[in-house]
Design a protein around this motif. Sequence first.
Motif, mmCIF file in Angstrom:
data_model
loop_
_atom_site.group_PDB
_atom_site.id
_atom_site.type_symbol
_atom_site.label_atom_id
_atom_site.label_comp_id
_atom_site.label_asym_id
_atom_site.label_seq_id
_atom_site.Cartn_x
_atom_site.Cartn_y
_atom_site.Cartn_z
ATOM 1 N N ILE A 48 6.169 13.957 -11.879
ATOM 2 C CA ILE A 48 6.040 12.776 -12.967
ATOM 3 C C ILE A 48 4.536 12.284 -12.571
ATOM 4 C CG2 ILE A 48 8.234 11.883 -12.914
ATOM 5 C CD1 ILE A 48 7.623 9.641 -11.152
ATOM 6 N N VAL A 49 3.882 11.799 -13.767
ATOM 7 C CA VAL A 49 2.621 11.363 -13.430
ATOM 8 C C VAL A 49 2.389 10.127 -14.405
ATOM 9 C CG1 VAL A 49 1.251 12.725 -15.110
ATOM 10 C CG2 VAL A 49 0.379 12.121 -13.007
ATOM 11 N N SER A 50 1.502 9.174 -13.919
ATOM 12 C CA SER A 50 1.229 7.946 -14.607
ATOM 13 C C SER A 50 -0.105 8.086 -15.536
ATOM 14 C CB SER A 50 1.139 6.799 -13.868
ATOM 15 O OG SER A 50 0.683 5.469 -14.609
ATOM 16 N N LEU A 78 -5.417 7.660 -17.032
ATOM 17 C CA LEU A 78 -5.734 9.075 -16.306
ATOM 18 C C LEU A 78 -6.194 9.731 -17.512
ATOM 19 C CD1 LEU A 78 -4.899 10.957 -14.042
ATOM 20 C CD2 LEU A 78 -3.016 11.739 -15.084
ATOM 21 N N ALA A 86 -2.637 17.811 -13.189
ATOM 22 C CA ALA A 86 -1.452 17.430 -12.664
ATOM 23 C C ALA A 86 -0.262 18.136 -13.095
ATOM 24 C CB ALA A 86 -1.181 15.873 -13.012
ATOM 25 N N GLN A 89 -0.430 21.384 -11.092
ATOM 26 C CA GLN A 89 0.000 21.336 -9.698
ATOM 27 C C GLN A 89 1.586 21.056 -9.714
ATOM 28 O OE1 GLN A 89 -1.808 17.289 -8.624
ATOM 29 N NE2 GLN A 89 -3.627 18.247 -8.163
ATOM 30 N N THR A 90 2.165 20.618 -10.704
ATOM 31 C CA THR A 90 3.699 20.474 -10.631
ATOM 32 C C THR A 90 4.203 21.787 -11.215
ATOM 33 O OG1 THR A 90 3.589 18.014 -11.485
ATOM 34 C CG2 THR A 90 5.528 19.399 -11.925
ATOM 35 N N GLY A 289 6.791 15.877 -4.965
ATOM 36 C CA GLY A 289 5.461 15.133 -4.628
ATOM 37 C C GLY A 289 5.594 13.591 -4.966
ATOM 38 N N ASN A 290 4.423 13.214 -5.530
ATOM 39 C CA ASN A 290 4.248 11.606 -5.318
ATOM 40 C C ASN A 290 5.105 11.066 -6.474
ATOM 41 O OD1 ASN A 290 2.672 11.994 -3.127
ATOM 42 N ND2 ASN A 290 0.712 12.151 -4.078
ATOM 43 N N LEU A 292 4.772 7.176 -9.233
ATOM 44 C CA LEU A 292 3.891 6.499 -10.153
ATOM 45 C C LEU A 292 2.653 5.838 -9.428
ATOM 46 C CD1 LEU A 292 6.085 5.742 -12.927
ATOM 47 C CD2 LEU A 292 4.707 7.749 -12.890
ATOM 48 N N THR A 293 3.229 5.073 -8.543
ATOM 49 C CA THR A 293 1.989 4.243 -7.707
ATOM 50 C C THR A 293 2.557 4.439 -6.248
ATOM 51 O OG1 THR A 293 3.685 2.310 -7.773
ATOM 52 C CG2 THR A 293 2.103 2.406 -9.633
ATOM 53 N N THR A 294 3.239 4.879 -5.804
ATOM 54 C CA THR A 294 3.923 5.278 -4.430
ATOM 55 C C THR A 294 3.818 6.672 -4.097
ATOM 56 O OG1 THR A 294 6.122 5.269 -4.580
ATOM 57 C CG2 THR A 294 5.115 2.793 -4.006
ATOM 58 N N LEU A 295 3.896 7.153 -2.779
ATOM 59 C CA LEU A 295 3.881 8.506 -2.285
ATOM 60 C C LEU A 295 5.279 9.036 -2.025
ATOM 61 C CD1 LEU A 295 0.574 8.419 -0.312
ATOM 62 C CD2 LEU A 295 0.811 8.611 -2.821
ATOM 63 N N GLY A 296 5.354 10.234 -2.355
ATOM 64 C CA GLY A 296 6.652 10.856 -1.937
ATOM 65 C C GLY A 296 6.375 11.798 -0.830
ATOM 66 N N ARG A 297 7.660 12.487 -0.296
ATOM 67 C CA ARG A 297 7.025 13.817 0.836
ATOM 68 C C ARG A 297 6.516 14.795 0.256
ATOM 69 N NH1 ARG A 297 12.461 15.465 3.574
ATOM 70 N NH2 ARG A 297 13.227 17.072 2.118
ATOM 71 N N LEU B 25 3.475 6.261 2.899
ATOM 72 C CA LEU B 25 4.398 6.405 1.432
ATOM 73 C C LEU B 25 3.395 5.627 0.553
ATOM 74 C CD1 LEU B 25 7.897 6.932 2.505
ATOM 75 C CD2 LEU B 25 6.412 8.572 1.761
ATOM 76 N N GLU B 26 2.242 5.183 0.686
ATOM 77 C CA GLU B 26 1.701 4.268 -0.218
ATOM 78 C C GLU B 26 0.079 4.977 -0.257
ATOM 79 O OE1 GLU B 26 2.265 0.037 0.009
ATOM 80 O OE2 GLU B 26 4.260 0.423 0.283
ATOM 81 N N PRO B 27 -0.716 4.752 -1.328
ATOM 82 C CA PRO B 27 -2.043 4.737 -1.422
ATOM 83 C C PRO B 27 -2.730 3.389 -0.768
ATOM 84 C CG PRO B 27 -1.416 4.433 -3.545
ATOM 85 C CD PRO B 27 -0.189 4.731 -2.736
ATOM 86 N N ARG B 29 -4.761 0.089 -1.642
ATOM 87 C CA ARG B 29 -4.894 -0.825 -2.798
ATOM 88 C C ARG B 29 -6.329 -1.564 -2.494
ATOM 89 N NH1 ARG B 29 -2.325 1.077 -7.088
ATOM 90 N NH2 ARG B 29 -0.548 2.035 -6.313
ATOM 91 N N GLN B 41 -5.412 6.000 -8.843
ATOM 92 C CA GLN B 41 -4.351 6.986 -9.444
ATOM 93 C C GLN B 41 -3.781 8.003 -8.532
ATOM 94 O OE1 GLN B 41 -4.455 7.326 -13.159
ATOM 95 N NE2 GLN B 41 -2.626 8.488 -12.556
ATOM 96 N N VAL B 42 -2.372 7.948 -8.815
ATOM 97 C CA VAL B 42 -1.579 8.741 -8.034
ATOM 98 C C VAL B 42 -1.212 9.832 -8.990
ATOM 99 C CG1 VAL B 42 0.527 8.748 -6.841
ATOM 100 C CG2 VAL B 42 -0.620 6.819 -6.869
ATOM 101 N N VAL B 43 -1.431 10.911 -8.441
ATOM 102 C CA VAL B 43 -0.912 12.310 -9.067
ATOM 103 C C VAL B 43 -0.025 13.049 -8.360
ATOM 104 C CG1 VAL B 43 -2.920 12.458 -10.630
ATOM 105 C CG2 VAL B 43 -3.065 13.821 -8.452
ATOM 106 N N PRO B 44 0.866 14.063 -8.664
ATOM 107 C CA PRO B 44 1.690 14.494 -7.844
ATOM 108 C C PRO B 44 1.461 14.928 -6.379
ATOM 109 C CG PRO B 44 2.212 15.181 -10.212
ATOM 110 C CD PRO B 44 0.833 14.584 -10.008
ATOM 111 N N ALA B 45 0.372 15.580 -6.319
ATOM 112 C CA ALA B 45 -0.057 16.164 -5.257
ATOM 113 C C ALA B 45 -1.441 15.259 -4.344
ATOM 114 C CB ALA B 45 -0.636 17.742 -5.474
#
Lengths: 320, 59
Positions: A48-50, A78, A86, A89-90, A289-290, A292-297, B25-27, B29, B41-45
Motif C-alpha cells: 500500500i502507498v499513500s 507523492l 512504489a 517495489q511491491t 512492507g511499510n 501509510l505513515t508507519t513502518l512494517g517489518r 516502526l516509525e519514520p 517526524r 513520505q512512506v513507501v512500501p520499501a
Amino acid sequence: MLEQGVGLDEAGILQVLRLPDDEIPAALQLAHEVRMRWCGPEVEVEGIVSLKTGGCPEDCHFCSQSGLFSSPVRSVWLDIPSLVEAAKQTAATGASEFCIVAAVRGPDDKLMKQMRDGVAAIKAAVDINVAASLGMLTQQQVDQLVEMGVHRYNHNLETAQSFFPNVVTTHTWEERWSTLKMVRESGMEVCCGGILGLGETVEQRAEFAAQLAELQPHEVPLNFLNPRPGTPLGDRPIVDPKDALRAIAAFRLALPRTILRYAGGREITLGDLGTRDGLLGGINAVIVGNYLTTLGRPATQDLELLQELKMPVKALSATL
Amino acid sequence: MTVMVYCERCGEPGRHDECERARALEPPRFCAKCRRRMKVQVVPAGWTATCVEHGTMHG
Ligand code: SF4
Ligand SMILES: [Zn+2]
Ligand SMILES: [Zn+2]
C-alpha cells in the motif's frame, strides 16, 4: 461451517470472542481449517502507498492524518514517478495487489486526475492489480475508477455501527455504507474492514463482524489500534494479544470465504510470532512492507514465513 | 559530529527511550537539528523525511 461455508451469527461470534484462554488454540485451528477449505492455502500479498498524506478534514479519532489533531504528520503528495516506483517495489515481492490510498473525505478533481494519470502509468509499467482507497465516492467517481481499471476499492466501516459515533463525528457509518453499496454494484471488488481496540466492547466487536458478514466483502483488512501521538486515541492501550487472536478466529468464522488480511498494528499487538499465529488461525492475506505513515517489518520476513508454512503467494494470474 | 538536540519522534529536547523504541516502526517526524516538522513520505520499501532547512533523510 466447514461443510457449507456459512459463517457464524453474531451470538456465535461473541462466544468465540469470549473463549477462555485455553480454548483459543482450538478456535484458531478451526478458523484455519475453514480458511483452507473455502479459500485454499494461497496467501494474497499486497503493498500500500499513500498518494496524499495528512491534512484530512475528517476526525477519525485513531488517525494521525486528520488535520484536526495536533499530530506531527504533515500534508504531502507523492509524485507519479515515485508512485510507479512504489508499485514496482511491491510487484518485486511477488505481490498481486497494490493499493493507492489518499487521506481525504472523498476525492476532488485534482485527486481524480492524479489517480487517472497514476493508474495509467502503473498499468503501463508494472504487472499488478491496482486497488484504491479514496474515501467516500459519488456515483460518477465510482464509474471513473471502474473506467481507469481499478479492480478493488477499500472503504472501511472501521467499527460497529453502534460505536462509530464515538470514533468519528464528521461523517456517519451510513454514509460509508452507501459508498460501499455503489462500489459493489459497479463490479469493483469490495474491500472493507476496520480497526480493533478503539474502545469498543466485546459485544460491539461481535456486532461489527456480523455487519461485515452482512456486507460480504471480497476482502476484510483487520487492523489493531496503533495509538498515534496527538490523536484522541493516542493514549489508549494496545489490544491484548490473546484478544487479537480471539478476534482473528472469530472474524474468519464469521466470514469463511473472504480474504482476511492482516493490516496495520500486527507487529505492535502480536510481535513477530503473531504473524505466524494469525496465518495459522484464519488469516490468508498480508500487507507487506511499510504502511501509510508507519513502518512494517521487512517484506522478506513475511515471505520467508510463508515459505516455511508452505503457503504459496497468490499469483497475479489467479486473481484476474 | 552532529549533536541530536531534539527527539525525531516527539520534537521535545533530548533522547527518550520510549520514542527510540517506537522509531523501529516509525519514520522520524521532527528535524533533530531545528525541531521543524518534516515532510515525510512512506513507501512500501522505505521513507524520506525532508526539513526545508536541513535537507532530506532516507530510510
Ligand atoms: S477519513 Fe481517512 S484519512 Fe481522514 S481522518 Fe478518517 S481515517 Fe484518517
Ligand atoms: Zn521523544
Ligand atoms: Zn531542520
